[in-house]
Each structure stands twice: as structure tokens, then as C-alpha cells.
Design an enzyme around this catalytic site. Structure first.
Site, short mmCIF file in Angstrom:
data_model
loop_
_atom_site.label_atom_id
_atom_site.label_comp_id
_atom_site.label_asym_id
_atom_site.label_seq_id
_atom_site.Cartn_x
_atom_site.Cartn_y
_atom_site.Cartn_z
N GLU A 136 4.54 0.09 1.18
CA GLU A 136 4.73 -0.32 -0.73
C GLU A 136 4.35 -2.56 -0.35
OE1 GLU A 136 8.13 0.86 -1.87
OE2 GLU A 136 7.59 2.73 -0.47
N GLU A 169 1.23 -0.97 0.18
CA GLU A 169 0.36 -0.25 -0.12
C GLU A 169 0.80 1.23 -0.42
OE1 GLU A 169 1.03 1.03 3.07
OE2 GLU A 169 1.74 -0.28 3.42
#
Length: 353
Positions: free
Chosen positions: A318, A175
């Protein structure tokens, strides 16, 4: 809601017979039983998911969901909200840590704008599936409507289904969203009842003053919204985030299609909490890549009943840990298929552990 309900209904238990066969093979390999630890656990789980341990993974996909959060108005982050779209541009140009590690793992990186509070240009590898331009401020009221939460879940399901249909056999999730450890902590607190101050971390490196603002915002959000832990959609809508919902949808889609999903750190762990509360059977399809430095992550994994593969003092997000976890999954497959058995190697008897 129809897609969500269909996906939930399609999630079935693991194949216990296949897992037993895999365990028998693992025990016959030229090593003491269980001596390869988590690698053996991964192989056994893959057998339960797929019916057998695959010889190779022909395609791996890492899905990165990006969304913004109204709660940044409470001063909970060291970085401004403008960093979210800036980082999405960095991902698209291949310059971020997740780009490097996805390439290392041989995985396709798919970027999804599910709720960025800015209009992004058309970019290679970017799917524009925006539910809304960021969430509302959870400290002042619900972050999303129930309808938005369902829509974001279904975006995750749709993207995962598209990639599975294209041949992906292993999914990873990650994310990007400034402020997203705040809703993640609120989700954990809502489901666990743990004290907010014990599970709230510094995220991107906030100082003591901002940490207190963050704790206060989470407490206020829980008090104002009163999310019902017996209703996962209520928790997600009131104190969650769109990228969290999207990742939860990916997990559910993977489970429904019998495709394993690697979760990353704390934020994807919050997504896994939502997914497994919606469908307890989805837990069997999740692989936990690593233990984040965020204090809430250990509590999240304990609540999920999952053990991480790696402990590497990471807290970037991430999906960087999930990308590394993909290499561990491939190592487990190679161990299973390439090691000799006792009979093949001409070794008599079992080794002592």
C-alpha cells in the site's frame, strides 16, 4: 510512447556541486562526521536533486496504484481477486493503514484505478485511469500487450506530472492488487537470473501448497513468455502488472522533474527495476523507504544498489513504508537546517567519531 520518450530524455544527472556544498555543511554540524548516517545521505541526495536542501516540503503526495492480475487463476494468493476493489473502497473511506500513515506524514493520498478487474464508483480521491480490467494470466501467455504496458507507464507519468504541477515536492508510491507479488517476483527473476524458489515469498501469508503453485506459475510464465532482460518493456509487458507499470511511470516522471520518489516494498521495488532499466539515471532520484519481509525485496534493493532507511518487519504494501519514509526525509531536512555548526555553537575543533 511520445510521453514516455520525452520523460526519459528529460532525466539528467544530480547536481554534484550542490552535493559537495551540502556535504561540507553536514561535516560542519556539531557532531562527528557521518554520525547521522542515512539522514545525512538523504540530505545530500536532496541537494543533488534540488540544487540545495529545501527548508521544508510544502506538499507531499502518495500515489497508490491499483490493478488486478490474471495469474490469480493459478491459485497463487490466499485472497480472492474481489479483495482488490474492496480495499480500494476502504482506502477511499480512510480506513486502511496507508490512510493512517499518509495522514501521519501529512501527505495527500491519491488512488488510481489503473487496472482493477471491476467497475468502481466515483469516489473522493480516486482517479479512474484504467488501461484494462486486469492483466491476462502470465503463466499462460503475456500479461499485457506492449502497448498496454506503455499506456500504463504513461498513466503513472501523467498522474505524477499533475501532482508535481500542483506543487508536490516529494512523491511516494504504493499499490493494491491481489496476486501482485507473483509478477513482481517474475520481473526480479527475469532481470536478475536468480532461482525462482529462492526469491518467491508467501505474499499475504499463503501455505506451503500455494507457495509451490506460485513458484510453478512464475517458472511457467518465464518459460512460456521468455522475457528479454535487455528490453525492459518486454519484461514489463510479458510478466508485469499495470500497477507496477504505473509506479514505474511515477518514478520516471519524478526523475524528469527533479522530484524525489520514495519507493515502498517488494512490488514498488519491481517497479523501480523497470524504471531504472528504462532510464539508469532515474536511480539517483529514488529513496528506498524500508526493507520488506518478502525475500525478493533484499535482492531487488541489491540489484538497484539502494539501501533502505528502515527495517520494521513490514510486508503490507500500500506504500505504508514509503509514508513512514517521508517522515525520515523531513527529519533529514530539519537536521540540515536546524543543527548548529561548530562556529555557531562556539565549539572548538571537530569531535571524534
Amino acid at each position: 510512447m511520445q510521453l514516455l520518450n520525452q520523460t526519459l530524455a528529460a532525466i539528467k544527472p544530480l547536481d554534484e556541486e550542490a552535493m559537495a556544498r551540502a556535504q561540507a555543511h553536514l561535516d560542519d554540524l556539531t557532531k562527528p562526521p557521518g554520525s547521522l548516517g542515512t539522514l545525512e545521505t538523504i540530505a545530500r541526495q536532496l541537494a543533488g536533486i534540488k540544487g540545495e536542501v529545501p527548508r521544508r516540503l510544502s506538499r507531499k503526495t502518495h500515489i497508490l496504484m491499483a490493478g488486478d492480475h490474471g495469474v490469480v487463476a493459478e491459485g497463487v494468493s490466499a485472497f480472492p481477486q474481489e479483495v482488490t476493489p474492496q480495499m480500494v473502497l476502504n482506502f477511499a473511506s480512510g480506513g486502511a493503514a496507508i490512510n493512517v500513515l499518509a495522514r501521519h506524514a501529512g501527505a495527500e493520498l491519491v488512488l488510481v484505478d489503473i487496472g482493477v478487474a471491476a467497475e468502481l464508483p466515483d469516489l473522493p480521491g480516486l482517479l479512474k485511469r484504467k488501461v484494462a480490467a486486469g492483466t491476462a494470466n502470465l503463466a499462460r501467455g503475456p500479461a499485457m500487450t506492449r502497448e498496454q504496458a506503455i499506456a500504463a507507464l504513461e498513466v503513472g507519468i501523467e498522474v505524477a506530472n499533475e501532482k508535481i504541477a500542483a506543487g508536490s515536492e516529494l512523491l511516494g508510491i504504493g499499490e493494491m492488487g491481489i496476486g501482485n507479488t507473483t509478477p513482481s517476483t517474475a520481473i526480479l527473476a527475469a532481470f536478475s537470473g536468480l532461482p525462482v524458489e529462492k526469491i518467491t515469498g508467501r505474499g499475504t501469508g499463503i501455505d506451503d501448497q500455494r507457495l509451490q503453485l506460485k513458484i510453478n506459475a512464475i517458472r511457467q510464465g518465464l518459460e512460456v513468455n521468455r522475457p528479454n532482460p535487455e528490453d525492459p518493456l518486454d519484461v514489463l509487458a510479458k510478466v508485469g502488472g499495470m500497477e507496477i507499470a504505473g509506479m514505474a511511470g511515477v518514478i520516471l516522471a519524478g526523475a524528469a522533474s527533479r522530484v524525489p520518489v520514495l519507493i515502498d516494498g517488494f512490488i514498488s521495488g519491481a517497479a523501480a527495476l523497470v524504471a531504472t532499466r528504462l532510464a539508469p539515471g532515474a536511480k539517483a532520484y529514488i529513496l528506498a523507504s524500508h526493507l520488506s519481509e518478502e525475500p525478493g525485496h533484499a535482492a531487488t534493493l541489491e540489484l538497484l544498489g539502494l539501501k533502505p532507511m528502515l527495517t520494521m518487519q513490514m510486508r503490507l504494501g500500500e506504500g505504508t513504508g514509503a509514508a513512514l519514509g517521508m517522515t525520515m526525509v523531513e527529519a533529514a531536512i530539519k537536521i540540515y537546517h536546524e543543527m548548529a555548526t561548530f562556529s555557531q555553537a562556539g565549539v572548538s575543533g571537530a569531535l571524534d567519531s
